[in-house]
Design a protein around this motif. Structure first.
Motif, PDB file in Angstrom:
ATOM      1  N   SER A 109       0.963  -1.350  -0.022  1.00  0.00           N
ATOM      2  CA  SER A 109       0.010  -0.013  -0.074  1.00  0.00           C
ATOM      3  C   SER A 109       0.805   1.523  -0.013  1.00  0.00           C
ATOM      4  CB  SER A 109      -0.802   0.072   1.090  1.00  0.00           C
ATOM      5  OG  SER A 109      -1.752  -1.010   1.166  1.00  0.00           O
ATOM      6  N   GLU A 110       2.167   0.961   0.172  1.00  0.00           N
ATOM      7  CA  GLU A 110       2.814   2.473   0.347  1.00  0.00           C
ATOM      8  C   GLU A 110       2.936   2.883  -1.220  1.00  0.00           C
ATOM      9  OE1 GLU A 110       4.122  -0.661   1.069  1.00  0.00           O
ATOM     10  OE2 GLU A 110       6.053  -1.078  -0.420  1.00  0.00           O
ATOM     11  N   ASN A 111       2.512   1.996  -2.327  1.00  0.00           N
ATOM     12  CA  ASN A 111       2.858   2.768  -3.519  1.00  0.00           C
ATOM     13  C   ASN A 111       1.470   3.145  -4.103  1.00  0.00           C
ATOM     14  OD1 ASN A 111       5.471   1.917  -3.998  1.00  0.00           O
ATOM     15  ND2 ASN A 111       4.806  -0.170  -4.291  1.00  0.00           N
ATOM     16  N   LYS A 112       0.550   3.436  -3.166  1.00  0.00           N
ATOM     17  CA  LYS A 112      -1.009   3.729  -3.594  1.00  0.00           C
ATOM     18  C   LYS A 112      -0.610   4.872  -4.408  1.00  0.00           C
ATOM     19  CE  LYS A 112      -3.659   3.081   0.235  1.00  0.00           C
ATOM     20  NZ  LYS A 112      -4.951   3.128   0.905  1.00  0.00           N
ATOM     21  N   PRO A 113      -1.717   5.135  -5.363  1.00  0.00           N
ATOM     22  CA  PRO A 113      -1.748   6.385  -6.500  1.00  0.00           C
ATOM     23  C   PRO A 113      -1.685   7.563  -5.775  1.00  0.00           C
ATOM     24  CG  PRO A 113      -3.024   4.600  -7.330  1.00  0.00           C
ATOM     25  CD  PRO A 113      -2.642   4.026  -5.972  1.00  0.00           C
ATOM     26  N   LYS A 114      -1.057   8.630  -6.196  1.00  0.00           N
ATOM     27  CA  LYS A 114      -1.102   9.845  -5.450  1.00  0.00           C
ATOM     28  C   LYS A 114      -1.902  11.072  -6.308  1.00  0.00           C
ATOM     29  CE  LYS A 114       2.719   9.455  -2.591  1.00  0.00           C
ATOM     30  NZ  LYS A 114       3.009   8.171  -3.021  1.00  0.00           N
ATOM     31  N   ASN A 115      -2.276  12.224  -6.095  1.00  0.00           N
ATOM     32  CA  ASN A 115      -2.715  13.224  -6.921  1.00  0.00           C
ATOM     33  C   ASN A 115      -1.904  13.672  -8.108  1.00  0.00           C
ATOM     34  OD1 ASN A 115      -4.693  13.097  -5.002  1.00  0.00           O
ATOM     35  ND2 ASN A 115      -4.620  15.414  -4.467  1.00  0.00           N
ATOM     36  N   GLY A 116      -2.629  13.947  -9.131  1.00  0.00           N
ATOM     37  CA  GLY A 116      -1.751  14.274 -10.208  1.00  0.00           C
ATOM     38  C   GLY A 116      -1.246  13.335 -11.155  1.00  0.00           C
ATOM     39  N   GLY A 117      -1.814  11.774 -10.945  1.00  0.00           N
ATOM     40  CA  GLY A 117      -1.114  10.619 -11.718  1.00  0.00           C
ATOM     41  C   GLY A 117      -2.414   9.876 -12.314  1.00  0.00           C
ATOM     42  N   ILE A 118      -1.865   8.980 -13.053  1.00  0.00           N
ATOM     43  CA  ILE A 118      -3.007   7.896 -13.674  1.00  0.00           C
ATOM     44  C   ILE A 118      -2.870   6.529 -12.973  1.00  0.00           C
ATOM     45  CG2 ILE A 118      -3.725   6.997 -15.619  1.00  0.00           C
ATOM     46  CD1 ILE A 118      -3.272   9.482 -17.128  1.00  0.00           C
ATOM     47  N   SER A 123      -5.380  15.387 -19.380  1.00  0.00           N
ATOM     48  CA  SER A 123      -4.102  16.173 -18.981  1.00  0.00           C
ATOM     49  C   SER A 123      -4.629  17.302 -18.370  1.00  0.00           C
ATOM     50  CB  SER A 123      -3.472  16.812 -20.459  1.00  0.00           C
ATOM     51  OG  SER A 123      -3.765  16.009 -21.500  1.00  0.00           O
ATOM     52  N   ASP A 124      -5.655  17.911 -18.461  1.00  0.00           N
ATOM     53  CA  ASP A 124      -6.165  18.966 -17.739  1.00  0.00           C
ATOM     54  C   ASP A 124      -6.381  18.529 -16.259  1.00  0.00           C
ATOM     55  OD1 ASP A 124      -7.967  20.703 -20.188  1.00  0.00           O
ATOM     56  OD2 ASP A 124      -5.995  20.934 -19.763  1.00  0.00           O
ATOM     57  N   HIS A 125      -7.045  17.480 -16.040  1.00  0.00           N
ATOM     58  CA  HIS A 125      -7.194  17.028 -14.825  1.00  0.00           C
ATOM     59  C   HIS A 125      -5.926  16.724 -13.993  1.00  0.00           C
ATOM     60  CE1 HIS A 125      -9.936  14.717 -12.184  1.00  0.00           C
ATOM     61  NE2 HIS A 125      -8.912  14.278 -11.515  1.00  0.00           N
ATOM     62  N   VAL A 126      -5.025  16.005 -14.752  1.00  0.00           N
ATOM     63  CA  VAL A 126      -3.641  15.514 -14.074  1.00  0.00           C
ATOM     64  C   VAL A 126      -3.128  16.650 -13.902  1.00  0.00           C
ATOM     65  CG1 VAL A 126      -1.734  14.518 -14.869  1.00  0.00           C
ATOM     66  CG2 VAL A 126      -3.722  13.187 -15.044  1.00  0.00           C
ATOM     67  N   ALA A 127      -3.062  17.758 -14.453  1.00  0.00           N
ATOM     68  CA  ALA A 127      -2.329  18.812 -14.380  1.00  0.00           C
ATOM     69  C   ALA A 127      -2.624  19.627 -12.997  1.00  0.00           C
ATOM     70  CB  ALA A 127      -2.195  19.944 -15.621  1.00  0.00           C
ATOM     71  N   ASP A 128      -3.864  19.260 -12.616  1.00  0.00           N
ATOM     72  CA  ASP A 128      -4.441  20.231 -11.279  1.00  0.00           C
ATOM     73  C   ASP A 128      -3.970  19.068 -10.182  1.00  0.00           C
ATOM     74  OD1 ASP A 128      -5.762  21.288  -9.197  1.00  0.00           O
ATOM     75  OD2 ASP A 128      -7.670  21.585 -10.607  1.00  0.00           O
ATOM     76  N   GLN A 129      -2.855  19.671  -9.202  1.00  0.00           N
ATOM     77  CA  GLN A 129      -2.386  18.851  -7.986  1.00  0.00           C
ATOM     78  C   GLN A 129      -3.571  18.381  -7.214  1.00  0.00           C
ATOM     79  OE1 GLN A 129       0.135  16.970  -7.643  1.00  0.00           O
ATOM     80  NE2 GLN A 129       1.092  17.410  -9.541  1.00  0.00           N
ATOM     81  N   LEU A 144      -8.025  14.392  -7.725  1.00  0.00           N
ATOM     82  CA  LEU A 144      -7.693  13.063  -7.321  1.00  0.00           C
ATOM     83  C   LEU A 144      -7.042  12.253  -8.620  1.00  0.00           C
ATOM     84  CD1 LEU A 144     -11.052  12.308  -5.582  1.00  0.00           C
ATOM     85  CD2 LEU A 144      -8.703  12.461  -4.433  1.00  0.00           C
ATOM     86  N   PRO A 145      -6.232  11.257  -8.386  1.00  0.00           N
ATOM     87  CA  PRO A 145      -5.682  10.385  -9.471  1.00  0.00           C
ATOM     88  C   PRO A 145      -6.841   9.718 -10.375  1.00  0.00           C
ATOM     89  CG  PRO A 145      -5.422   9.288  -7.279  1.00  0.00           C
ATOM     90  CD  PRO A 145      -5.796  10.577  -6.924  1.00  0.00           C
ATOM     91  N   ILE A 146      -6.872   9.693 -11.519  1.00  0.00           N
ATOM     92  CA  ILE A 146      -7.525   9.029 -12.659  1.00  0.00           C
ATOM     93  C   ILE A 146      -7.468   7.746 -12.589  1.00  0.00           C
ATOM     94  CG2 ILE A 146      -8.475   9.042 -14.857  1.00  0.00           C
ATOM     95  CD1 ILE A 146      -7.013  11.607 -15.290  1.00  0.00           C
TER      96      ILE A 146
END
Lengths: 454, 195
Positions: free
Chosen positions: A231-240, A303-309, A312-314
């Motif tokens: 679980s330490e690799n859980k996705p973070k904001n700004g990622g997919i 891309s727009d969604h991802v650029a906004d930190q 949430l991750p997509i």
């Protein structure tokens, strides 16, 4: 006459009232409250262990029954029907030629043997078509839909099976349906309420809590027993976040452990209601049907969604369709062109308790959900892999293949280059042309060698 | 869910197929399960479309000729018996030693029958001769657009010249056997079926 019925009537009402109260209390205490806080009593794991013992017993009985009648039990072999040699076209044909005459002719009538054998091998066992039907099981799990040996089921086993049917359809199914309605209903109501708040940290926090809670209730509605690894690799904001796709349940499984922004087409009906209320609480990406065809528009919104930190991750499933969880098929390159961090996730279901694969060409969504809710349980493992970025010298397709290989390796799945779209469409001619090109090289290449020698 | 079909295959049928083709009991049930999973129409027979749905076969340059080999003259459907009879050609030859029946005719997977299977892939009009045209057509299937007509024509001419012994500019079955006498047909035209 009336006086006879009256006390029974009263008694009946009382009994119904009491059992209803007990039912709801149990539901609340054992399922809904833990769901809200993310705790677990461990009841489901105990249930799982008991079931496994029963399944093994059932298979042993069937084997015994078969042996008594001196017949064979149908056993699916995971190794396949035939043993194939993974040699390439050039290798095989050169090998054939060398064993033939001395002087190398340009064309040999025996070249046809290679294509012939490969063709018949693929008729007997090919890598693709078997990925679109449910996986075969070694031992019987007391579900009619996975029984291959009807005539070896003894009386005792039939009784057990009957008991299983009663429990699954009489007890588990109503329970699960109630929970499902509760979970979905709460989701719609809570997200609509939260949507009224002004944008800010409070809203995001509440929205996350609400989403998590409702997804956890849905997880219990399916009796899903999930083990999360790394679980330490859980996705973070700004990622997919990318994962292999087996069924619509994948979404519930991942979203009950973390918060994601969903991507999908706008639906009508109940799904549409859920989608509209979800997007009030936090930004998800829903596309109109017409927009889906426009690849540039899709890429831009992602891309727009991802650029906004702050967003949430997509969550994306790049295979584009449901595969039966024995392999990972071609990843569509669209999500890998965006140029942000990719968090791969591998999901592997344990088919012994209930097959989660949705064969969308055979069953509709309602039928599928009914199957899910009347199985014993959904048991799966989720691995969070370390994040990956696209390297300088890689293009999107190579990056996609690298991610796919990592997911396949972790989940113990077969890594295939074939397109999941082959479920419904014919294979493109370009692959056949490639085979023809390779063979021509062998022919013409051999010819020029000859000429230079003479 | 297609594997439920193993219960639809009767023991008598399995025995008959065993005698005719030489496959073992478990191999027959597994192949029946495969047959059933290919049979999308669930009518107990396969059509050409059912075969073409297999991607690896669809990209095989000789895919259509191989599919054709399963269908008897003029028919559009192949049942399980026919399916097994064709697959039997690809059984390895060593397996025959186990059930040697001196009264039985030549087994389906003998060297001669394997060669006959390959011969029929070339012989498009089933007249027991491979003419120059037929050879050209099959060659064209195998190389696609990558080789010119003249080059292909000369390859065909050379092949017929080398094989043709009676001067009729066609390759008969016996001439075909002669050309391939040094090739290990038993190994090249066999598939290792697991037990």
């Amino acid at each position: 006459m009336d006086s006879y019925l009256f006390p029974f009537d009263n008694l009946l009402c009382m009994l119904l009232g009491i059992s209803f109260t007990v039912w709801i209390t149990l539901l609340l205490v054992f399922i809904i409250v833990p769901a809200i806080f993310g705790l677990s009593f461990g009841i489901r794991r105990l249930y799982m262990k008991t079931l496994l013992k029963i399944f093994e017993w059932a298979t042993l009985r069937m084997e015994r029954g078969a042996r008594e009648k001196n017949q064979h039990l149908y056993k699916p072999y995971s190794n396949g029907i035939i043993a194939k040699e993974p040699a390439s076209l050039e290798q095989e044909i050169q090998e054939m030629r060398r064993s033939g005459q001395g002087g190398e002719p340009e064309f040999d009538m025996s070249d046809i043997f290679y294509f012939c054998r490969r063709g018949v091998e693929s008729i007997v066992d090919d890598e693709v078509t078997k990925r679109f039907t449910a996986e075969e099981l070694e031992s019987w799990n007391l579900l009619t839909r996975s029984n291959y040996n009807f005539n070896h089921v003894s009386a005792r086993l039939t009784v057990l099976w009957g008991l299983g049917v009663l429990i699954r359809y009489g007890l588990l199914l109503p329970l699960r349906v109630t929970l499902a309605f509760t979970g979905v209903g709460l989701l719609v109501v809570l997200t609509s309420i939260i949507g009224l708040l002004p944008n800010g940290r409070m809203k995001n926090l509440l929205s996350q809590k609400a989403h998590l809670m409702c997804y956890r209730i849905c997880v219990r509605a399916l009796t899903a027993i999930i083990t999360y690894h790394d679980s330490e690799n859980k996705p973070k904001n700004g990622g997919i976040c990318v994962a292999n796709h087996t069924s619509p349940i994948d979404v519930i499984i991942l979203a009950s452990d973390g918060c994601y922004a969903m991507v999908g087409q706008v639906h009508g009906g109940l799904m549409g209601v859920i989608q509209r209320s979800m997007v009030k609480a936090c930004p998800h990406i829903w596309f109109e049907r017409s927009e889906v065809k426009d690849r540039h528009l899709v890429a831009k919104r992602l891309s727009d969604h991802v650029a906004d930190q702050t967003k949430l991750p997509i969550l994306i499933f790049p295979e584009g369709t449901c595969i039966n969880n024995t392999s990972v098929m071609m990843f569509k390159k669209g999500s890998f062109e965006i140029g942000c961090t990719v968090y791969p996730v591998a999901i592997k279901y344990d088919p012994r308790f209930g097959d989660a694969f949705w064969n969308s060409s055979k069953f509709g969504m309602v039928n599928y959900l009914l199957h899910m809710m009347s199985s014993w349980a959904i048991v799966c493992s989720v691995w969070y892999l370390p994040p990956m970025r696209r390297e300088e010298d890689e293009d999107a397709v190579q990056f996609a293949n690298r991610v796919k290989a990592a997911i396949a390796r972790k989940g113990g799945l077969v890594d295939l280059l074939w397109d999941g779209g082959l479920k419904r469409e014919k294979v493109k001619d370009v692959f056949k042309e490639e085979q023809q090109r390779l063979y021509s090289k062998v022919l013409v290449g051999g010819g020029s060698e000859d000429r230079s020698r003479s | 869910m297609g594997s439920r079909a193993s219960s639809l295959l009767r023991e008598e049928d399995i025995e008959e197929i065993k005698k005719e083709t030489g496959f073992s009991h478990s191999q027959i049930t597994r192949l029946y399960s495969r047959f059933h999973s290919l049979d999308k129409g669930e009518n107990g027979a396969l059509s050409r479309e059912d075969f073409q749905r297999i991607p690896e076969l669809a990209i095989n340059p000789l895919g259509d000729r191989i599919i054709n080999a399963f269908f008897p003259e003029g028919e559009d459907q192949v049942n399980f018996r026919g399916f097994m009879r064709t697959l039997a050609h690809f059984r390895p030859v060593e397996d025959n030693e186990k059930n040697k029946d001196p009264n039985a005719g030549e087994p389906l997977n003998s060297r001669t029958n394997k060669l006959l299977f390959a011969f029929r892939l070339y012989d498009l009009d089933r007249d027991d001769k491979i003419s120059r045209d037929e050879l050209l057509q099959v060659l064209r299937m195998m190389v696609g657009v990558n080789i010119s007509d003249e080059q292909l024509g000369s390859i065909a001419d050379r092949t017929i010249q080398e094989a043709d012994t009676n001067g009729d500019m066609c390759i008969s079955f016996s001439e075909f056997i002669k050309v391939l006498e040094k090739v290990d047909v038993e190994q090249k035209m066999s598939i290792r079926f697991l037990h």
